[in-house]
Design an enzyme around this catalytic site. Sequence first.
Site, PDB file in Angstrom:
ATOM      1  N   SER A   1       0.821  -1.216   0.000  1.00 20.75           N
ATOM      2  CA  SER A   1       0.000   0.000   0.000  1.00 20.75           C
ATOM      3  C   SER A   1       0.855   1.266   0.000  1.00 20.75           C
ATOM      4  CB  SER A   1      -0.901   0.032   1.239  1.00 20.75           C
ATOM      5  OG  SER A   1      -1.650  -1.147   1.321  1.00 20.75           O
TER       6      SER A   1
HETATM    7  N1  SAH Z   1      -0.397  -4.840   4.061  1.00 18.06           N
HETATM    8  C1  SAH Z   1       0.257  -5.229   2.834  1.00 18.06           C
HETATM    9  C2  SAH Z   1      -0.600  -4.913   1.625  1.00 18.06           C
HETATM   10  C3  SAH Z   1      -1.287  -6.112   1.244  1.00 18.06           C
HETATM   11  S1  SAH Z   1      -2.219  -6.117  -0.252  1.00 18.06           S
HETATM   12  C4  SAH Z   1       1.603  -4.580   2.692  1.00 18.06           C
HETATM   13  O1  SAH Z   1       1.941  -3.698   3.502  1.00 18.06           O
HETATM   14  O2  SAH Z   1       2.353  -4.984   1.801  1.00 18.06           O
HETATM   15  C5  SAH Z   1      -3.475  -7.230   0.314  1.00 18.06           C
HETATM   16  C6  SAH Z   1      -3.018  -8.633   0.629  1.00 18.06           C
HETATM   17  O3  SAH Z   1      -4.160  -9.346   1.081  1.00 18.06           O
HETATM   18  C7  SAH Z   1      -2.453  -9.420  -0.542  1.00 18.06           C
HETATM   19  O4  SAH Z   1      -1.176  -9.880  -0.213  1.00 18.06           O
HETATM   20  C8  SAH Z   1      -3.445 -10.565  -0.721  1.00 18.06           C
HETATM   21  O5  SAH Z   1      -2.830 -11.764  -1.132  1.00 18.06           O
HETATM   22  C9  SAH Z   1      -4.004 -10.694   0.673  1.00 18.06           C
HETATM   23  N2  SAH Z   1      -5.298 -11.367   0.768  1.00 18.06           N
HETATM   24  C10 SAH Z   1      -6.323 -11.391  -0.124  1.00 18.06           C
HETATM   25  N3  SAH Z   1      -7.350 -12.121   0.349  1.00 18.06           N
HETATM   26  C11 SAH Z   1      -6.976 -12.576   1.573  1.00 18.06           C
HETATM   27  C12 SAH Z   1      -7.598 -13.392   2.569  1.00 18.06           C
HETATM   28  N4  SAH Z   1      -8.820 -13.890   2.410  1.00 18.06           N
HETATM   29  N5  SAH Z   1      -6.909 -13.629   3.714  1.00 18.06           N
HETATM   30  C13 SAH Z   1      -5.660 -13.147   3.898  1.00 18.06           C
HETATM   31  N6  SAH Z   1      -5.004 -12.378   2.987  1.00 18.06           N
HETATM   32  C14 SAH Z   1      -5.660 -12.091   1.849  1.00 18.06           C
END
Ligand code: SAH
Length: 220
Positions: A68
């Site tokens: 993000s």
């Molecule tokens: N906080 C992260 C940004 C993550 S983007 C950072 O700082 O890099 C959102 C993430 O949520 C992705 O890696 C995606 O794979 C994950 N995601 C999607 N659906 C999910 C679920 N049901 N449970 C856990 N993670 C999930």
Amino acid sequence: MNDREVIDKLANARRRMIEDNLKRRGISDTAVLKAMEVIRREQFVPEAYRSQTYADCPLPIGKDQTISQPYIVALMTEELRVNSDCEVLEIGTGSGYQTAILSTLAKKVYTIETIEQLAESAKSILTKLGVSNVEFYIGDGSRGWPEEKSFDRIIVTAAVPHLPKPLCEQLAEGGLMVAPVGPAGVQELMVCKKENGNITTQMVCGVRFVKLIGEFGFAE
Ligand code: SAH
């Protein structure tokens, strides 16, 4: 440029990010600003995007996912009001950057990611950094932490169509949850509070997150 020069250049960019993208846009919590200064975002960004580490935009981390934008990480962390007594549940480990920020503020962070490769990479970075108060789980975070447990804070870093019921249930009384809620494409960042068993919500601003794919999220 040698390694030292690269580190210095990124340190300058980090300071500029804190002044221009965070403080100037209203982030004022000194603990949050300190965490964003201490954690070096470049360690969570793939080599190919490293020079853009401190640009105020999301960047690809592989597997069609993104880290993000720094302002949103800071804003969500500030809204979560984490202190050193808090046990925090994070849904969407991704690169592990937000996890690392939270680990400096909380007693303990529990983080869930569906994509094994991202979880393993985040875990290895945090281990290398000597972070020892994070527990990782690979699975569907929309179903909450796999064991019965309640959390003082919950942060969802992928978009959900509505607040996942298991997360509302695992939020402790008096606890706070921050989540992007709405349809794919554009959502509202919501701060939710649990009082007397009821959840009240407050909108913060419009945001764009990748979808949370899971039982209580979006379908594949
Ligand atoms: N906080 C992260 C940004 C993550 S983007 C950072 O700082 O890099 C959102 C993430 O949520 C992705 O890696 C995606 O794979 C994950 N995601 C999607 N659906 C999910 C679920 N049901 N449970 C856990 N993670 C999930």
